[in-house]
Structure formats: structure tokens, C-alpha cells
Design an enzyme around this catalytic site. Sequence first.
Site, PDB file in Angstrom:
ATOM      1  N   GLN A 124       0.815  -1.214   0.000  1.00 20.63           N
ATOM      2  CA  GLN A 124       0.000   0.000   0.000  1.00 20.63           C
ATOM      3  C   GLN A 124       0.848   1.263   0.000  1.00 20.63           C
ATOM      4  OE1 GLN A 124      -2.546  -0.494   3.431  1.00 20.63           O
ATOM      5  NE2 GLN A 124      -3.738  -2.132   2.477  1.00 20.63           N
ATOM      6  N   HIS A 188      -0.936   0.000   5.678  1.00 20.58           N
ATOM      7  CA  HIS A 188      -1.460   1.002   6.628  1.00 20.58           C
ATOM      8  C   HIS A 188      -0.482   2.148   6.886  1.00 20.58           C
ATOM      9  CE1 HIS A 188      -4.727  -1.821   8.516  1.00 20.58           C
ATOM     10  NE2 HIS A 188      -4.687  -1.875   7.194  1.00 20.58           N
ATOM     11  N   GLU A 284     -14.850   3.922   9.809  1.00 20.97           N
ATOM     12  CA  GLU A 284     -15.337   5.006  10.676  1.00 20.97           C
ATOM     13  C   GLU A 284     -15.200   6.382  10.048  1.00 20.97           C
ATOM     14  OE1 GLU A 284     -14.095   2.919  14.957  1.00 20.97           O
ATOM     15  OE2 GLU A 284     -13.279   4.888  14.417  1.00 20.97           O
ATOM     16  N   TYR A 294      -9.357   7.590  20.033  1.00 22.67           N
ATOM     17  CA  TYR A 294     -10.441   7.075  19.189  1.00 22.67           C
ATOM     18  C   TYR A 294     -10.542   5.550  19.196  1.00 22.67           C
ATOM     19  CZ  TYR A 294     -11.418  11.816  18.174  1.00 22.67           C
ATOM     20  OH  TYR A 294     -11.782  13.131  18.344  1.00 22.67           O
ATOM     21  N   TYR A 305     -10.178 -10.113   9.969  1.00 21.91           N
ATOM     22  CA  TYR A 305     -10.502 -10.626   8.640  1.00 21.91           C
ATOM     23  C   TYR A 305     -10.878 -12.106   8.687  1.00 21.91           C
ATOM     24  CZ  TYR A 305      -8.650  -6.247   6.812  1.00 21.91           C
ATOM     25  OH  TYR A 305      -8.447  -4.918   6.534  1.00 21.91           O
TER      26      TYR A 305
END
Length: 413
Positions: A124, A188, A284, A294, A305
Site C-alpha cells: 500500500q 497502513h 469510521e 479514538y 478478517y
Amino acid sequence: MNTKSLLTGVAIATMLITACNTNKNGTPDVSTKDTLSKPVETKAPNSNYKPAFEGQTRIKGIHTQTPLDVKVIADGLRYPWGITTLPDGRFLITEREGTMRIVTPAGQVSAPITGLPKVDAAGQGGLLDVAVDPDFSKNRMIYFTFSQDVPPGTLTAVGKGKLSADEKMIEGASVIYQALPAFPSKLHYGGRLIWDKEGNLFVSTGERSDTVSRPQAQHLNSALGKVLHITKEGKPVAGNPFINTPDARPEIYSYGHRNVQGLAINPVTGELWEDEFGPRGGDEVNRILPGKNYGWPTITYGLEYSGKKVGDSLTQKPGLEQPVYYWDPVVSPSGSIFYTGDLIPEWKNNLFIGALSGMHIVRLAIENNKVVGEERLLADQQHRFRDVVQGSDGALYAITDGEKGRLYRIGKK
């Protein structure tokens, strides 16, 4: 009651309903009509978790009444990730493999802009977001995020440089911030950028996905799983919530995040909002307040997963913030923006989010910091939408993910 009386009653009732559903100009009142709409999500959730309050998920559907004109104005972009506007109305777009391009509103695409630091484009990673200096007309400075190889792993870095006069390269590129610690993962990175009203940067990071690194989202001595607040030089902004906290990173603005890929400033309140990926369920939208936690991975509305529950399978805990809104199943929310234009008035102050796995653009109507309606735009296009931006013409522009990425214009017919 005889038939005639019954028909008269129905007619009167119909007139009353019609009167209640029209405004002073006699046109349909969209908000009243929309209260009858079902949620746009029709698939079953992954879990049996219950929302903390009404409207936190699966809010009523809404529908844009303005006839829309949707056009692909450019294609052939290679894995575009971030888009922003230049002062003259053109678009500056990053390509994940390590270049930028300038695209005109008419769809003319420049040659690749080079001169950027080496990026780690595996997984990513790569060249991620881009932000144009508020004083660009004077200094031509560009800020960007990217995944950087820093043994023994990789990290999210923030760089800056000057766009050359011929617009072919970034001059004097340098790294001003590194989100430590580096970790051996290709997932991430977060990486979204946005300016605050004082000319400082909010930067998002991810917790790098691995179960080993995941707890660092809760650690104040780590920059992973955070929203950060830095100056143009990469230093902590004065007044940051943990600037005087021992052993805490002074650049941290909020924490307990999983993978934040959307940052937007609410034009009504001036507050920062974000969207982040959940695991299997639990995407979210959060209203970000300084110093708040949070929750990830302590609380979540998602599952692993594998289908197993995350941690102690908590969705609420005192001291941890609840999301304003969440999705289950996921839509994979990425770049976002609050619409402030006049071209499509009914969109005013709505939040728009590019959805990757959802393959649409999310529209959320927000009142008093709560979501009151949801719409899925361009779902018929079957593309992964990575980022959205408002053009100088008041239209919405969106880029799609992939080897042959597109730039869409969504305007008024």
C-alpha cells in the site's frame, strides 16, 4: 362513511401531505421526502454489534435532486493517490510509483513531474498525498507524503520541495518529518495531508496493520495510528495536546486510529474530521478533537478478517471516543472533502468520501455533528475511488485507483 366522503377525505389528506412536502416556492422539499428513504446499505452486517446511538450507522438514504453531469476528463493515470488544486484551477495529482502530474480542467495531462525522493511503492506504499503551500503563488512549495524505506522497516514520511518554473520537477526536495518507529510492513501508511487555518499541517498515519504494531496506536511514544499536527518545517505545532506530556511525541494531535486515509475541515465548525479503514466491518468517520483517544484496537465495530472478534470484542469503553458514523460491511473510505461550493447548493457542507471497495463516492449530510443522510454517487461506474476534491468551478472531481486511473468531473447539467 360513504364512498364520496371517503374520497373527499383522501383528497384533503393528499393536499395536506403535498403542502407539508413543498417549500414556499412550491417545489418538493428534499429533506421531508428523504425521511421516507431506506438506508443505502442493503447487505447484512458482519457482526451483531449494536450502534451506540441512533443514526450511527445505516442512516436513511438521500438522493441528489440536481441533475448531474458526470464526465471522465482524463484517464491513463498510473495508480493516482492524491489530488489537490493549484491556484489557477489546475489539478496536481500524485502517482503512487513516485511521480506527480498536472491535469487541466479540460483533461490535458502533463508529463511526469520528477525530482521526488525514492518511495517504497510495494504493498500500500508509494507516493501518497499532496498539498500546495497556502503561499504557493510566492514560494511554489509543494508538500507530500510517501512511504520511505528506513531499515529495519518502512515509515510514513512528509517531504517538501519547490515546483520548478517549467513544472517538470520538484526542486530541493527534502524530508521534514518521519513517523517513527519504522516497521517491517507494507500496509497502513495513512498518509493524508490537510492545512489548518494557521498554515500548519495535519498528517495521518496508520498502525501498520500487523498485530505486533497494532497496539502502538494507543502509545503516545509512537507516531503510528495517529493524527499529527506539524509546522511547515516538520516541528510540533505550539499548543498541541501532548507537547508538555513526558515521554509523549509532541506532534500527536489524536490517537487510537487504525488507518486514516481521509482528512477534511468542517466549514461550519472549523473542526477536523477524518475517515479510517476498519478491518472486517467498522470503517469510521470521526470528528477529531485534540488529545482524544479514538479507541483502536481497544474498541471497534469490526471483526478480524478471519471473522474472529478483535481483542475483548468491545464497541464502547469510557474515555474512548465513539465514531460519528460507521459502516458494516466496509466501503473502504479514502480521501474526503466537505463541499463548500454554490454550483450544487443541496450539497453545501456535505462530506464526500472516495470509497475503494465500495466503488462509489459517499455523500454524507451532516447536521449538528451527526450524519442525517447518506447517498452513493457514481456506483454505476464500478471503479475504486481514491480521493475527491472541489474544483474552482464548484464541481466535484475524483480520481480512481489502479494502473489506468481516471479523473472524473461531477457537475451540474
